[in-house]
Design a protein around this motif. Structure first.
Motif, PDB file in Angstrom:
ATOM      1  N   SER A  21       0.862  -1.177   0.000  1.00  0.00           N
ATOM      2  CA  SER A  21       0.000   0.000   0.000  1.00  0.00           C
ATOM      3  C   SER A  21       0.900   1.229   0.000  1.00  0.00           C
ATOM      4  O   SER A  21       2.050   1.174   0.447  1.00  0.00           O
ATOM      5  CB  SER A  21      -0.949   0.001   1.186  1.00  0.00           C
ATOM      6  OG  SER A  21      -0.238   0.066   2.391  1.00  0.00           O
ATOM      7  N   SER A  23       0.576   5.643   0.369  1.00  0.00           N
ATOM      8  CA  SER A  23      -0.236   6.830   0.633  1.00  0.00           C
ATOM      9  C   SER A  23       0.593   8.064   0.343  1.00  0.00           C
ATOM     10  O   SER A  23       1.817   8.051   0.459  1.00  0.00           O
ATOM     11  CB  SER A  23      -0.672   6.881   2.098  1.00  0.00           C
ATOM     12  OG  SER A  23      -1.489   5.791   2.402  1.00  0.00           O
ATOM     13  N   ASN A  53      -4.506   7.087  -1.573  1.00  0.00           N
ATOM     14  CA  ASN A  53      -4.014   5.779  -1.118  1.00  0.00           C
ATOM     15  C   ASN A  53      -4.098   4.814  -2.285  1.00  0.00           C
ATOM     16  O   ASN A  53      -5.079   4.836  -3.040  1.00  0.00           O
ATOM     17  CB  ASN A  53      -4.879   5.205   0.013  1.00  0.00           C
ATOM     18  CG  ASN A  53      -4.826   6.027   1.260  1.00  0.00           C
ATOM     19  OD1 ASN A  53      -3.763   6.322   1.763  1.00  0.00           O
ATOM     20  ND2 ASN A  53      -5.984   6.412   1.757  1.00  0.00           N
ATOM     21  N   LEU A  54      -3.113   3.948  -2.389  1.00  0.00           N
ATOM     22  CA  LEU A  54      -3.119   2.863  -3.364  1.00  0.00           C
ATOM     23  C   LEU A  54      -2.927   1.562  -2.593  1.00  0.00           C
ATOM     24  O   LEU A  54      -2.044   1.485  -1.734  1.00  0.00           O
ATOM     25  CB  LEU A  54      -1.983   3.026  -4.377  1.00  0.00           C
ATOM     26  CG  LEU A  54      -1.966   4.310  -5.192  1.00  0.00           C
ATOM     27  CD1 LEU A  54      -0.673   4.409  -5.983  1.00  0.00           C
ATOM     28  CD2 LEU A  54      -3.173   4.367  -6.109  1.00  0.00           C
ATOM     29  N   ILE A  55      -3.747   0.565  -2.898  1.00  0.00           N
ATOM     30  CA  ILE A  55      -3.664  -0.725  -2.205  1.00  0.00           C
ATOM     31  C   ILE A  55      -3.633  -1.820  -3.259  1.00  0.00           C
ATOM     32  O   ILE A  55      -4.557  -1.942  -4.072  1.00  0.00           O
ATOM     33  CB  ILE A  55      -4.869  -0.922  -1.262  1.00  0.00           C
ATOM     34  CG1 ILE A  55      -4.946   0.230  -0.268  1.00  0.00           C
ATOM     35  CG2 ILE A  55      -4.774  -2.270  -0.552  1.00  0.00           C
ATOM     36  CD1 ILE A  55      -6.285   0.361   0.433  1.00  0.00           C
ATOM     37  N   GLN A  57      -3.389  -5.882  -4.481  1.00  0.00           N
ATOM     38  CA  GLN A  57      -3.859  -7.185  -4.014  1.00  0.00           C
ATOM     39  C   GLN A  57      -3.853  -8.170  -5.179  1.00  0.00           C
ATOM     40  O   GLN A  57      -4.160  -7.798  -6.314  1.00  0.00           O
ATOM     41  CB  GLN A  57      -5.284  -7.048  -3.468  1.00  0.00           C
ATOM     42  CG  GLN A  57      -5.867  -8.327  -2.945  1.00  0.00           C
ATOM     43  CD  GLN A  57      -7.317  -8.157  -2.468  1.00  0.00           C
ATOM     44  OE1 GLN A  57      -7.993  -7.198  -2.827  1.00  0.00           O
ATOM     45  NE2 GLN A  57      -7.770  -9.092  -1.680  1.00  0.00           N
ATOM     46  N   LEU A  70      -5.841  -3.212  -7.995  1.00  0.00           N
ATOM     47  CA  LEU A  70      -5.358  -1.990  -7.371  1.00  0.00           C
ATOM     48  C   LEU A  70      -6.572  -1.173  -6.935  1.00  0.00           C
ATOM     49  O   LEU A  70      -7.430  -0.857  -7.751  1.00  0.00           O
ATOM     50  CB  LEU A  70      -4.515  -1.168  -8.357  1.00  0.00           C
ATOM     51  CG  LEU A  70      -3.919   0.131  -7.824  1.00  0.00           C
ATOM     52  CD1 LEU A  70      -2.834  -0.170  -6.781  1.00  0.00           C
ATOM     53  CD2 LEU A  70      -3.344   0.955  -8.961  1.00  0.00           C
ATOM     54  N   ARG A  71      -6.644  -0.883  -5.627  1.00  0.00           N
ATOM     55  CA  ARG A  71      -7.717  -0.027  -5.106  1.00  0.00           C
ATOM     56  C   ARG A  71      -7.168   1.385  -5.025  1.00  0.00           C
ATOM     57  O   ARG A  71      -6.107   1.619  -4.458  1.00  0.00           O
ATOM     58  CB  ARG A  71      -8.196  -0.482  -3.737  1.00  0.00           C
ATOM     59  CG  ARG A  71      -9.261   0.465  -3.149  1.00  0.00           C
ATOM     60  CD  ARG A  71      -9.933  -0.084  -1.921  1.00  0.00           C
ATOM     61  NE  ARG A  71     -10.782  -1.219  -2.177  1.00  0.00           N
ATOM     62  CZ  ARG A  71     -12.023  -1.154  -2.705  1.00  0.00           C
ATOM     63  NH1 ARG A  71     -12.529  -0.004  -3.025  1.00  0.00           N
ATOM     64  NH2 ARG A  71     -12.725  -2.242  -2.886  1.00  0.00           N
TER      65      ARG A  71
END
Length: 153
Positions: A21, A23, A53-55, A57, A70-71
């Motif tokens: 993640s 930020s 923010n980038l998350i 998975q 990618l969220r």
């Protein structure tokens, strides 16, 4: 040792594989198209425009296949003109969207009709800040207006 990620040159697959993640805050100088949407020029072009923010998975599917996700979460406040009273207003923007990455444009086109999620092509130098800016521009109201105000006489 913790890996350092660059949101302007993000290796999306590695980012998701690590479950990473990231930020940050970006200034108006990094969001020129979003800056242009404002009612008046921003006094400080390097001031904070967007918090994001980038998350990453990886989702495992049956049969051993993997999907890269990618969220993207972002927030900003823009100065716009209310189209009802013609006075300046502050419009809050918020985005929280997942994106699934595929290997090529052909794969994206082939899967697009059946996919409920947005598909993007994975790369080792993906510009996540441009994606954030795009999503915030798409979140702009068609007709900005105060919740309550009076039209000019």
């Amino acid at each position: 040792m913790k890996k350092t990620w660059d949101p302007m040159r993000l290796d999306v697959r590695a980012f998701a594989r690590d479950g990473a993640s990231l930020s940050g805050h970006s200034g108006w100088d990094q969001m020129p198209r979003l800056r242009q949407e404002q009612e008046s020029p921003v006094d400080d072009p390097s001031g904070t425009a967007v918090s994001w923010n980038l998350i990453g998975q990886v989702k495992d599917l049956r049969g051993g296949a993997h999907q890269t996700w990618l969220r993207v979460q972002a927030e900003s406040n823009l100065r716009l003109i209310c189209q009802r009273c013609l006075q300046p207003m502050t419009q809050g923007l918020s985005v929280d969207r997942p994106f699934r990455f595929v290997s090529s444009e052909q794969a994206a086109m082939a899967e697009d009709d059946q996919a409920e999620e947005d598909l993007l092509v994975a790369s080792q130098a993906f510009d996540a800040l441009t994606l954030i800016e795009d999503e915030l521009i798409l979140a702009l109201p068609i007709v900005p207006r105060h919740p309550e105000c009076q039209p000019p006489a």
